[in-house]
Scaffold this motif. Structure first.
Motif, PDB file in Angstrom:
ATOM      1  N   MET A 229       0.832  -1.205   0.000  1.00 10.26           N
ATOM      2  CA  MET A 229       0.000   0.000   0.000  1.00 10.26           C
ATOM      3  C   MET A 229       0.870   1.261   0.000  1.00 10.26           C
ATOM      4  N   SER A 238      -2.660   5.619  -5.658  1.00 12.00           N
ATOM      5  CA  SER A 238      -3.507   5.250  -4.521  1.00 12.00           C
ATOM      6  C   SER A 238      -4.827   4.632  -4.972  1.00 12.00           C
ATOM      7  N   ARG A 239      -5.300   5.041  -6.128  1.00 11.88           N
ATOM      8  CA  ARG A 239      -6.580   4.523  -6.610  1.00 11.88           C
ATOM      9  C   ARG A 239      -6.535   3.032  -6.915  1.00 11.88           C
ATOM     10  N   ARG A 240      -5.313   2.482  -7.020  1.00  6.35           N
ATOM     11  CA  ARG A 240      -5.173   1.060  -7.357  1.00  6.35           C
ATOM     12  C   ARG A 240      -5.163   0.158  -6.120  1.00  6.35           C
ATOM     13  N   ARG A 241      -5.397   0.742  -4.938  1.00  4.41           N
ATOM     14  CA  ARG A 241      -5.368  -0.078  -3.726  1.00  4.41           C
ATOM     15  C   ARG A 241      -6.465  -1.137  -3.724  1.00  4.41           C
ATOM     16  N   ARG A 242      -7.528  -0.867  -4.453  1.00  5.91           N
ATOM     17  CA  ARG A 242      -8.608  -1.859  -4.536  1.00  5.91           C
ATOM     18  C   ARG A 242      -8.090  -3.170  -5.130  1.00  5.91           C
ATOM     19  N   ASP A 243      -7.186  -3.073  -6.089  1.00  2.00           N
ATOM     20  CA  ASP A 243      -6.614  -4.283  -6.682  1.00  2.00           C
ATOM     21  C   ASP A 243      -5.819  -5.085  -5.644  1.00  2.00           C
ATOM     22  N   HIS A 245      -6.490  -5.140  -2.451  1.00  2.34           N
ATOM     23  CA  HIS A 245      -7.488  -5.790  -1.598  1.00  2.34           C
ATOM     24  C   HIS A 245      -8.032  -7.058  -2.248  1.00  2.34           C
ATOM     25  N   ILE A 246      -8.265  -6.990  -3.544  1.00  2.00           N
ATOM     26  CA  ILE A 246      -8.769  -8.176  -4.250  1.00  2.00           C
ATOM     27  C   ILE A 246      -7.736  -9.304  -4.197  1.00  2.00           C
ATOM     28  N   ALA A 321      -4.887  -4.395 -14.219  1.00  2.00           N
ATOM     29  CA  ALA A 321      -5.375  -4.627 -12.858  1.00  2.00           C
ATOM     30  C   ALA A 321      -5.086  -6.055 -12.428  1.00  2.00           C
ATOM     31  N   VAL A 325      -3.262  -7.473  -8.994  1.00  2.00           N
ATOM     32  CA  VAL A 325      -3.936  -8.458  -8.144  1.00  2.00           C
ATOM     33  C   VAL A 325      -3.038  -9.678  -7.942  1.00  2.00           C
TER      34      VAL A 325
END
Length: 494
Positions: A229, A238-243, A245-246, A321, A325
């Motif tokens: 992170m 920072s917007r790629r933190r969702r990846d 999490h996945i 993405a 991941v």
């Protein structure tokens, strides 16, 4: 009957008395029932028990061979041994035995081994008493035979055959080589039987190991995810933190699937359970040793972090993405796989005491992890990571050492590894130490590798940068001297 011991009663019940109406019950009653009858006969004429039983007379392997007179002498009673007080104390000893006669204790196996040694010593000299001594060894073994048969019928049958061969060959003038081979078979079988019945891992030890595994593996996973992170933030993504999490969620799911798959393999192949358990513990040994070394080696940590960050950097550069991941998945699943493997080995090691200590340790470690996570993220607490990982590395090596011995023992139970007994070697089940060449050899190799790893990390590796720096400096000075000694050529005339 004052010169008759419970073992004498048991022998008569088992083989009967020739020329009388007393038949042999060896094939009619199980060993436990024959011992119960023998103990009942030994206390039938005694009064109510009186007094405490001394610790030295609480082992049935010792007092089961004592006659009443011998037991009274060991109690230190007066010469007039027909007094109610004396007989009451004797009744207490016999009654205590009846509660513990079937217990699988180290004393029972020690008595069996002592009688076997005596039988072989007599057999080598051609003494006819060798057969009777071998029979005494078998009668003593029958105190624990039923327990062995319940857990490993094949081993019980193997030992019965070996004892029968000993009785026959000891009386038949067998050659020394044949006797030595038979003795080796009995020694190996008794070692395996004692493991089956007597080895119990400490619940507290299981709890501590489970707690440390959960805490160490979980904290490392938290640190890795945090590093990913932070790296994304520094890269302005920072917007790629969702990846991330996945990827972490997928890694957790894959770890659970790995645990289910591993357990399914054990359930579907019960005939090979010992072999699977042994293989699992040996793989866990290798991984534990590697992880303990990996934590000690700063260079390896740097390499791993560089590898993870390079994968993240590649994913960011590609704009995929899925690649990001996958990088997060790889980083976390590594920890998840180790955790699954270690806990399976722990459950195998704690089979004799149940799963509760391991489960409680796991839950306690999870609670502490939550507290640590909140302390780091909410309050900015900085953990002393270097001491933490140093201590846990040492603990992981200890677990690897124990698992190495226990893993070899499981493989010996499965018949995949031979059992070569070392008579002089100690037997410390809590440390996974067994008196066999195979288990001690594996642990000795692990100790050698640990010594090499420590020597490399703390002696060789710290000197390498200085040595390299010295070489560079020497080369720089050499070039300077060469340049200074060269006379510059005169410029060409204009």
């Amino acid at each position: 009957l004052r010169d008759v011991s419970p073992l004498d009663y048991y022998r008569r019940i088992s083989i009967g008395t020739v020329g009388t109406a007393m038949p042999a019950f060896e094939g009619r009653l199980p060993a436990e029932d024959r011992w119960a009858a023998a103990l009942y006969a030994s206390i039938l004429r005694l009064p109510a028990p009186r007094g405490e039983v001394p610790p030295t007379l609480r082992a049935f392997a010792t007092t089961g061979t004592m006659s009443d007179d011998q037991a009274l002498a060991a109690l230190g009673v007066p010469d007039d041994r027909r007094q109610p007080e004396a007989l009451g104390r004797l009744a207490a000893v016999r009654g205590f035995q009846s509660d513990h006669a079937g217990a699988a204790t180290a004393q029972v196996f020690a008595q069996v081994r002592a009688r076997i040694d005596s039988a072989f010593a007599l057999a080598r000299t051609g003494d006819p008493a060798a057969s009777a001594r071998a029979f005494d060894a078998y009668m003593t073994f029958e105190q624990v035979e039923r327990g062995v048969r319940a857990k490993n019928p094949g081993l019980a049958a193997e030992l019965e055959t070996a004892f029968a061969s000993l009785r026959t060959r000891a009386a038949g003038g067998a050659a020394t080589a044949e006797l030595d081979g038979l003795r080796g078979r009995l020694a190996a079988g008794l070692e395996r039987a004692e493991r089956v019945l007597g080895d119990r891992t400490s619940p507290y030890n299981l709890f501590v190991q489970s707690f440390i595994i959960m805490l160490r593996e979980g904290l490392e996973a938290i640190l890795i995810v945090g590093a990913l992170m932070t790296f994304l933030v520094k890269m302005g993504a920072s917007r790629r933190r969702r990846d991330i999490h996945i990827g972490v969620g997928a890694a957790i799911g894959a770890s659970l699937a790995t645990a289910v798959a591993l357990e399914t393999i054990f359930v579907l192949t019960p005939a090979h359970r010992e072999a699977l358990e042994g293989a699992t513990m040996m793989v866990a040994t290798a991984v534990l040793f590697y992880v303990s070394y990996w934590l000690l080696s700063k260079m390896e940590v740097v390499k791993w972090n560089h590898f993870v960050k390079s994968k993240v950097q590649d994913a960011l550069n590609s704009g995929s993405a899925l690649a990001l991941v996958a990088a997060a998945f790889l980083a976390v699943y590594r920890e998840g796989f180790e955790t699954v493997l270690f806990y399976k080995a722990l459950f195998v090691a704690g089979d004799s005491v149940g799963t509760m200590p391991v489960v409680v340790g796991m839950l306690a470690g999870a609670v502490v992890l939550v507290v640590v996570y909140l302390a780091i993220n909410r309050f900015g607490v900085r953990l002393p990571l270097k001491p933490f990982f140093a201590v846990t590395s040492a603990f992981l090596y200890y677990m690897a050492f124990v698992f190495a011995g226990q893993g070899i023992a499981e493989l010996q139970e499965g018949g995949l590894v031979s059992t070569t007994i070392l008579q002089w070697a100690p037997r410390i089940p809590a440390l996974g130490i067994y008196p066999t060449v195979e288990s001690l050899g594996a642990q000795g190799l692990l100790m050698l590798l640990a010594a090499v790893a420590l020597l490399w990390n703390f002696v060789v590796e710290p000197r390498r940068p200085r040595a390299a720096g010295s070489t560079v400096e020497v080369e720089r000075m050499r070039r300077h001297r060469v340049a200074s000694s060269v006379v510059p050529a005169e410029p060409p005339p204009r």
